[in-house]
Design a protein around this motif. Sequence first.
Motif, PDB file in Angstrom:
ATOM      1  N   ILE A   5     -19.120  48.755  23.134  1.00  0.00           N
ATOM      2  CA  ILE A   5     -20.092  47.772  23.639  1.00  0.00           C
ATOM      3  C   ILE A   5     -19.506  47.035  24.835  1.00  0.00           C
ATOM      4  O   ILE A   5     -20.170  46.873  25.861  1.00  0.00           O
ATOM      5  N   LEU A   9     -21.048  47.168  28.523  1.00  0.00           N
ATOM      6  CA  LEU A   9     -21.480  45.916  29.170  1.00  0.00           C
ATOM      7  C   LEU A   9     -20.897  45.787  30.568  1.00  0.00           C
ATOM      8  O   LEU A   9     -21.596  45.387  31.504  1.00  0.00           O
ATOM      9  N   TYR A  20     -25.511  57.104  26.799  1.00  0.00           N
ATOM     10  CA  TYR A  20     -25.337  56.475  25.494  1.00  0.00           C
ATOM     11  C   TYR A  20     -26.316  57.014  24.452  1.00  0.00           C
ATOM     12  O   TYR A  20     -27.400  57.474  24.785  1.00  0.00           O
ATOM     13  N   LEU A 119     -25.760  46.002  21.894  1.00  0.00           N
ATOM     14  CA  LEU A 119     -25.587  46.076  23.345  1.00  0.00           C
ATOM     15  C   LEU A 119     -26.666  45.260  24.057  1.00  0.00           C
ATOM     16  O   LEU A 119     -26.372  44.472  24.963  1.00  0.00           O
TER      17      LEU A 119
END
Length: 185
Positions: A5, A9, A20, A119
């Motif tokens: 995560i 990010l 993803y 996320l």
Amino acid sequence: MQKEISNALQVLKEGGLLLYPTDTVWGIGCDATNPEAVKKIFQLKGREDNKALICLVADDRMLGKYVKEIPKVAFDIFEVSEDPITIIYDDAQNLAENLIAEDKSIAIRIPNDDFCFQLLRRFGKPIVSTSANISGQSTPKTFQEIDTLILKGVDYVVNLHREKICTKPSSIIKLSANGKVRIIR
């Protein structure tokens, strides 16, 4: 999962592209409010930029920031739908202009996936989610089927759920503000 995560990010904040796993298929994603990042996805996929893309939001509260009016029937659909469902809403707002369709609509899904949810919550904005394939090719059912051009064309590949087999993308319905419902896929 927290390391993945954090890495994802960082890429999103820098305007990069991510590969993803979602609740449906492997997706190519970016910040849905960043027009330059959205443009990179169209280029990577070799897709015409007049073809709309789907984006993901964490929940209905986040959805309300990007759609002027959520039809009441949408909440009923969220409640009863057991399978992933993407809804096309009228009057998109606060998103990259090149993500919004010519008729000002936007396709959005609230994913049922812990990684995606976390996320999205930490990012605080929608993330584009388009299938990880070159335009015109079939959607990969496994990570191993993803084209090398896609793998090399993204800035980060999330290292989770690579063994997952995806049987189908989400259903898509269009909800118009006037209450009209149309099944797209």
